[in-house]
Scaffold this active site. Sequence first.
Site, PDB file in Angstrom:
ATOM      1  N   HIS A  86      -2.628   4.998  -4.584  1.00 56.39           N
ATOM      2  CA  HIS A  86      -2.581   5.996  -5.647  1.00 56.39           C
ATOM      3  C   HIS A  86      -3.499   5.611  -6.811  1.00 56.39           C
ATOM      4  O   HIS A  86      -4.106   6.489  -7.442  1.00 56.39           O
ATOM      5  CB  HIS A  86      -1.152   6.184  -6.139  1.00 56.39           C
ATOM      6  N   VAL A  90      -7.425   7.928  -8.047  1.00 55.81           N
ATOM      7  CA  VAL A  90      -7.575   8.579  -9.356  1.00 55.81           C
ATOM      8  C   VAL A  90      -8.366   7.642 -10.261  1.00 55.81           C
ATOM      9  O   VAL A  90      -7.913   6.533 -10.559  1.00 55.81           O
ATOM     10  CB  VAL A  90      -6.207   8.902  -9.987  1.00 55.81           C
ATOM     11  N   ASP A  94      -8.881   1.039 -10.840  1.00 56.76           N
ATOM     12  CA  ASP A  94      -9.055   0.472 -12.179  1.00 56.76           C
ATOM     13  C   ASP A  94      -7.750   0.306 -12.949  1.00 56.76           C
ATOM     14  O   ASP A  94      -7.764   0.097 -14.162  1.00 56.76           O
ATOM     15  CB  ASP A  94     -10.015   1.340 -12.997  1.00 56.76           C
ATOM     16  N   SER A  96      -5.539   2.531 -13.651  1.00 58.72           N
ATOM     17  CA  SER A  96      -5.192   3.661 -14.529  1.00 58.72           C
ATOM     18  C   SER A  96      -3.757   4.128 -14.326  1.00 58.72           C
ATOM     19  O   SER A  96      -3.115   4.613 -15.267  1.00 58.72           O
ATOM     20  CB  SER A  96      -6.160   4.829 -14.302  1.00 58.72           C
ATOM     21  N   PRO A 179      -4.392  13.445  -2.469  1.00 53.27           N
ATOM     22  CA  PRO A 179      -3.916  13.998  -1.192  1.00 53.27           C
ATOM     23  C   PRO A 179      -2.436  14.323  -1.283  1.00 53.27           C
ATOM     24  O   PRO A 179      -1.660  13.563  -1.865  1.00 53.27           O
ATOM     25  CB  PRO A 179      -4.187  12.853  -0.211  1.00 53.27           C
ATOM     26  N   HIS A 209       1.863   4.236   6.590  1.00 52.87           N
ATOM     27  CA  HIS A 209       3.231   4.759   6.611  1.00 52.87           C
ATOM     28  C   HIS A 209       4.086   4.096   7.690  1.00 52.87           C
ATOM     29  O   HIS A 209       5.254   4.446   7.850  1.00 52.87           O
ATOM     30  CB  HIS A 209       3.205   6.276   6.838  1.00 52.87           C
ATOM     31  N   THR A 210       3.503   3.145   8.386  1.00 55.29           N
ATOM     32  CA  THR A 210       4.290   2.373   9.344  1.00 55.29           C
ATOM     33  C   THR A 210       5.405   1.608   8.627  1.00 55.29           C
ATOM     34  O   THR A 210       6.402   1.221   9.237  1.00 55.29           O
ATOM     35  CB  THR A 210       3.399   1.385  10.116  1.00 55.29           C
ATOM     36  N   ASP A 261       8.928   5.397   9.726  1.00 52.30           N
ATOM     37  CA  ASP A 261       8.845   4.817  11.067  1.00 52.30           C
ATOM     38  C   ASP A 261      10.171   4.095  11.299  1.00 52.30           C
ATOM     39  O   ASP A 261      10.280   2.889  11.108  1.00 52.30           O
ATOM     40  CB  ASP A 261       7.660   3.858  11.144  1.00 52.30           C
ATOM     41  N   ASP A 269       3.060  -2.260  12.043  1.00 50.25           N
ATOM     42  CA  ASP A 269       2.535  -2.173  13.408  1.00 50.25           C
ATOM     43  C   ASP A 269       1.932  -0.795  13.624  1.00 50.25           C
ATOM     44  O   ASP A 269       1.856   0.019  12.700  1.00 50.25           O
ATOM     45  CB  ASP A 269       3.640  -2.464  14.436  1.00 50.25           C
TER      46      ASP A 269
END
Length: 349
Positions: A86, A90, A94, A96, A179, A209-210, A261, A269
Amino acid sequence: MLRMLRMKRRSRSDNVATAAIVAVLVLIVHVTGLSEPEGRQQQQNLRVGFYSKSCPPAESIVHAVVKEAVLSAPRNAAILLRIHFHDCFVEGCDGSILIDNGDPSERPASAHSGVGGFEIIEAAKARLESTCPGVVSCSDIVAMAARDAVFLSNGPFYEVQTGRRDGRVSNQTLAADMPDVNDSIHLLKSKFRQKGLNDKDLVLLSAAHTIGTTACIFMDTRLYKFNSTGGSDPAINPRFLPVLKSKCPRGGDVGVRLALDAATEFVFDDLILHNIKNGFAVISSDARLYDNRHTKQIVELYTQNGTSYKHGKPPSFKAGFAASMVKMGQIGVKTGSEGEIRRVCSSFN
């Protein structure tokens, strides 16, 4: 002789004109930043071991803080990985997202809903300030913490290039193009391309997202409002749909969390990619990776075993993920005299 003199004058005039055009083009490139993709120029100043002389224990200090956090609560690994993603999407990598100065800052943006782990980053910063005051940036701490979180979850260890400086801008309106869980595959691909990331990076970084969880608030559209008839996403395996609906019933508690998961929630994994392939993806953005021919091929490439792969040894998911993480960590970085080294990560100096 007169003809030769005219030719020389014309040649001299042409050279002057050419030089003028080149100068204008250089000026345009300099002003608009068209010469390099986002972060390409700055990344040249990043290097592995940036703090080897100025703060030798920097990486070990960050690792110790992350290890304590993950051992106390395994879900912190996914939280630290997410905050890096994240942050980089954006204003570049840095720091932010760390600024907490009320509504104007980036942190409360709806696109960052559920992002946490700020106290872990601050804990690492406090220890570093006591050892090497004013040396290690918060943005570098975020990058190193994400790497250590992945490694402590049985993921790959990869070298993190450091030398980032902290930005002086943090505004929630800048997070509008993050996204989103309900984005189409074409929009997801477009948002990643804008950051210099390709389809392979999209698939591999989504595979983060595993580890981690999501909340039912992000499931409502997929389960109950996916189309004009109010139906569910047809990409959900029929055996999996009632499981998801039982966890996130219509009108239920939107704060209930479910593993992305479930089989190996705290283990880094490639099972998440197999889930996507077989219709067991939890969130919509993961399932969308199978909607497009190119991203579908990448998912299938990383889910083949040695016997089904026809071109020698199949590519390593963990090595690919590590390479994409290093690439993401170079987005829009500030180095050299840019930005600052914050004393406290949540506040500008």
